[in-house]
Design an enzyme around this catalytic site. Structure first.
Site, PDB file in Angstrom:
ATOM      1  N   ASN A  71      39.105  41.207  39.273  1.00  0.00           N
ATOM      2  CA  ASN A  71      39.261  42.536  38.702  1.00  0.00           C
ATOM      3  C   ASN A  71      37.951  43.300  38.867  1.00  0.00           C
ATOM      4  O   ASN A  71      36.980  42.778  39.424  1.00  0.00           O
ATOM      5  CB  ASN A  71      39.690  42.458  37.231  1.00  0.00           C
ATOM      6  CG  ASN A  71      38.711  41.641  36.404  1.00  0.00           C
ATOM      7  OD1 ASN A  71      37.542  42.001  36.267  1.00  0.00           O
ATOM      8  ND2 ASN A  71      39.188  40.533  35.851  1.00  0.00           N
TER       9      ASN A  71
ATOM     10  N   ALA B  37      34.261  39.194  28.495  1.00  0.00           N
ATOM     11  CA  ALA B  37      34.642  38.985  29.891  1.00  0.00           C
ATOM     12  C   ALA B  37      36.065  39.463  30.142  1.00  0.00           C
ATOM     13  O   ALA B  37      36.932  39.403  29.262  1.00  0.00           O
ATOM     14  CB  ALA B  37      34.519  37.514  30.265  1.00  0.00           C
TER      15      ALA B  37
ATOM     16  N   ASP C  21      44.196  36.820  34.168  1.00  0.00           N
ATOM     17  CA  ASP C  21      45.335  36.231  33.450  1.00  0.00           C
ATOM     18  C   ASP C  21      46.037  35.157  34.268  1.00  0.00           C
ATOM     19  O   ASP C  21      46.619  34.229  33.702  1.00  0.00           O
ATOM     20  CB  ASP C  21      46.340  37.327  33.081  1.00  0.00           C
ATOM     21  CG  ASP C  21      45.776  38.298  32.050  1.00  0.00           C
ATOM     22  OD1 ASP C  21      45.145  37.832  31.089  1.00  0.00           O
ATOM     23  OD2 ASP C  21      45.952  39.520  32.231  1.00  0.00           O
TER      24      ASP C  21
ATOM     25  N   LYS D 208      40.993  28.368  55.239  1.00  0.00           N
ATOM     26  CA  LYS D 208      41.340  29.781  55.257  1.00  0.00           C
ATOM     27  C   LYS D 208      42.763  29.970  55.773  1.00  0.00           C
ATOM     28  O   LYS D 208      43.139  29.416  56.804  1.00  0.00           O
ATOM     29  CB  LYS D 208      40.363  30.553  56.147  1.00  0.00           C
ATOM     30  CG  LYS D 208      40.672  32.045  56.234  1.00  0.00           C
ATOM     31  CD  LYS D 208      39.726  32.753  57.180  1.00  0.00           C
ATOM     32  CE  LYS D 208      40.119  34.222  57.332  1.00  0.00           C
ATOM     33  NZ  LYS D 208      39.250  34.942  58.291  1.00  0.00           N
TER      34      LYS D 208
ATOM     35  N   PHE E  21      37.719  41.763  23.287  1.00  0.00           N
ATOM     36  CA  PHE E  21      37.753  43.090  23.894  1.00  0.00           C
ATOM     37  C   PHE E  21      39.164  43.348  24.411  1.00  0.00           C
ATOM     38  O   PHE E  21      39.829  42.435  24.910  1.00  0.00           O
ATOM     39  CB  PHE E  21      36.745  43.199  25.043  1.00  0.00           C
ATOM     40  CG  PHE E  21      35.380  43.623  24.610  1.00  0.00           C
ATOM     41  CD1 PHE E  21      34.867  44.863  24.970  1.00  0.00           C
ATOM     42  CD2 PHE E  21      34.604  42.795  23.820  1.00  0.00           C
ATOM     43  CE1 PHE E  21      33.606  45.268  24.566  1.00  0.00           C
ATOM     44  CE2 PHE E  21      33.340  43.184  23.410  1.00  0.00           C
ATOM     45  CZ  PHE E  21      32.848  44.424  23.783  1.00  0.00           C
TER      46      PHE E  21
ATOM     47  N   LYS F  69      46.941  42.966  19.924  1.00  0.00           N
ATOM     48  CA  LYS F  69      46.185  41.882  20.550  1.00  0.00           C
ATOM     49  C   LYS F  69      45.365  41.115  19.521  1.00  0.00           C
ATOM     50  O   LYS F  69      45.272  39.888  19.581  1.00  0.00           O
ATOM     51  CB  LYS F  69      45.271  42.448  21.649  1.00  0.00           C
ATOM     52  CG  LYS F  69      44.469  41.380  22.382  1.00  0.00           C
ATOM     53  CD  LYS F  69      43.676  41.965  23.546  1.00  0.00           C
ATOM     54  CE  LYS F  69      42.922  40.875  24.285  1.00  0.00           C
ATOM     55  NZ  LYS F  69      42.199  41.395  25.476  1.00  0.00           N
TER      56      LYS F  69
ATOM     57  N   LYS G 121      45.954  37.221  19.289  1.00  0.00           N
ATOM     58  CA  LYS G 121      44.899  36.292  19.703  1.00  0.00           C
ATOM     59  C   LYS G 121      44.282  35.544  18.520  1.00  0.00           C
ATOM     60  O   LYS G 121      43.684  34.484  18.698  1.00  0.00           O
ATOM     61  CB  LYS G 121      43.784  37.062  20.424  1.00  0.00           C
ATOM     62  CG  LYS G 121      44.248  37.815  21.664  1.00  0.00           C
ATOM     63  CD  LYS G 121      44.529  36.910  22.826  1.00  0.00           C
ATOM     64  CE  LYS G 121      44.802  37.720  24.085  1.00  0.00           C
ATOM     65  NZ  LYS G 121      45.060  36.873  25.259  1.00  0.00           N
TER      66      LYS G 121
END
Length: 415
Positions: free
Chosen positions: A219, A283, A287, A297, A335, A349, A353
């Site tokens: 991300n 951080a 997910d 590769k 966060f 949340k 959590k």
């Protein structure tokens, strides 16, 4: 110390840079003097194009310093005396040019020489055109100045003298005054360490979930907010462990940094860092991850269809720490980076959590929060909601750490 006495007999050296916002410094000087602070001023050549030495000197009640090679003052090594005699140096407006010189350690005039020679804390109030603020060179300089321990006040977002709108507007005199008072009355420049003995765990940055040896899922998190929180905790004396995903940021001073790549590695590093009194999970943990990453590769063959990737859920670092039956930190802070219904999702949340506080922010692309320097957050606690103004991420970190300090003080957890 009472609010009225916070600035009494404090010595402030004000460096006035060149910009239309320099006129605000006259009001700042007046307010500082009303609070009992002594103010001396360095007026740069560019600053003198906007305010006069006479007006500055009248308000400070002292000589206005302008020239590096002033025979009278330099006979007494004036720039050294100026750099050491103040309790705090404030640069306002801090222009893009002045910030660049500070970041590079240049000393070509009195202002930059004093800033390079000082061993005292420095606060700056940036002011510039929005495009200059957003330029990559300025952003690099901001990162360097933050790493050097320079404190930021603003900038604000709003209309500018050039007719544009955005971040880069200098903070108002009342805001700068409040920042100065907060630093003196709280902890930043007193040398005190009110969190000494407290054990803190902070997570920061993204995680990289490998697809093959050269590709990964990730991300846009830069880690700037988490790193700033870890640095602020360490400055107050907390024994701080920072578990960081991949970033290009320097290690915060005084912090035990443990670098990881994946969500599973981050959870393992956090568990190894416990016990802790407070955990701040800043951080942006991925997910999902690929169920099996390729050992070689994955080649793109002509005419072949795209490979199918099967995703599985990653461990939830915040929820795991929040639900520990043994060794759970007294205060767990998460966060919530949202793009819509920020408060609604953050409240949900926090409950889901099991953490104590949630710091919620809007990370929609137009906000520039991901990878940027500014953040607007909402602190969700069991007692309600606090809406904080647009602030540099360093200021958000300092404000959050002050709330943590207040929490432990009020709970009587700190001896």
């Amino acid at each position: 110390m009472s609010d009225a006495a916070t600035l009494r007999n404090r010595r402030i050296l004000l460096i006035i840079g060149g910009g239309i916002a320099a006129y605000k410094c006259l009001e700042l000087i007046r307010r500082l003097r009303e609070k009992g602070a002594g103010v001396r001023a360095i007026l740069t050549a560019a600053g003198a194009e906007f305010v006069t030495p006479l007006s500055v000197g009248t308000l400070t009640g002292d000589k206005v310093f302008r020239e590096l090679f002033d025979l009278t003052t330099e006979a007494e090594i004036g720039h050294i005396e100026l750099s050491r005699s103040a309790d705090l140096i404030v640069v306002a407006p801090a222009t893009a040019d002045l910030m660049a010189k500070m970041a590079a350690g240049l000393a070509g005039d009195l202002a930059t020489t004093v800033l390079l020679a000082t061993d005292k804390p420095v606060l700056i109030a940036p002011a510039m055109n929005v495009r200059m603020w957003n330029h990559r060179a300025t952003q690099r300089n901001i990162e360097q100045l933050m790493a050097d321990g320079i404190g930021f006040i603003g900038p604000n977002e709003g209309d500018m003298a050039c007719g544009e709108f955005g971040p880069g507007r200098m903070a108002e005199p009342a805001e700068i005054l409040a920042a100065i008072e907060n630093h003196f009355s709280e902890f930043a420049f007193s040398g005190e360490q009110p969190l000494k003995g407290l054990r803190a765990l902070v997570t920061s940055g993204p995680t990289h979930e490998p697809i093959d040896p050269v590709r990964y899922l990730a991300n846009r998190s830069s880690g700037k907010q988490g790193h700033a929180i870890a640095a602020a905790l360490a400055r107050l004396g907390a024994d701080t462990v920072l578990v960081s995903g991949p970033t290009i940021l320097p290690d915060p001073p005084g912090v035990d940094v443990r670098r990881v790549e994946t969500a599973r590695e981050m959870l393992a590093a956090c568990e190894a860092a416990l016990p802790a009194d407070v955990a701040i999970c800043a951080a942006a943990v991925a997910d999902w991850r690929v169920d099996v990453d390729a050992s070689q590769k994955i080649k793109k063959e002509p005419g072949a269809s795209a490979p199918e990737l099967r995703l599985v859920e990653n461990p939830d670092v915040l929820a795991t720490i929040s639900h520990l039956e043994s060794g759970r930190p007294e205060l767990v802070i998460g966060f919530a980076a949202e793009t819509e219904k920020v408060i609604e999702h953050a409240i949900a949340k926090r409950k889901r959590k099991g953490c104590d506080w949630i710091v919620a922010n809007d990370v929609s692309p137009e906000t520039g929060v991901m990878g940027g320097e500014l953040n607007t957050v909402h602190l969700i606690t069991g007692g309600g909601q606090e809406d904080w103004p647009l602030l540099p991420k360093q200021a958000v970190a300092e404000r959050l750490v002050r709330r943590i300090l207040t929490h432990f003080t009020e709970k009587g957890s700190r001896a």
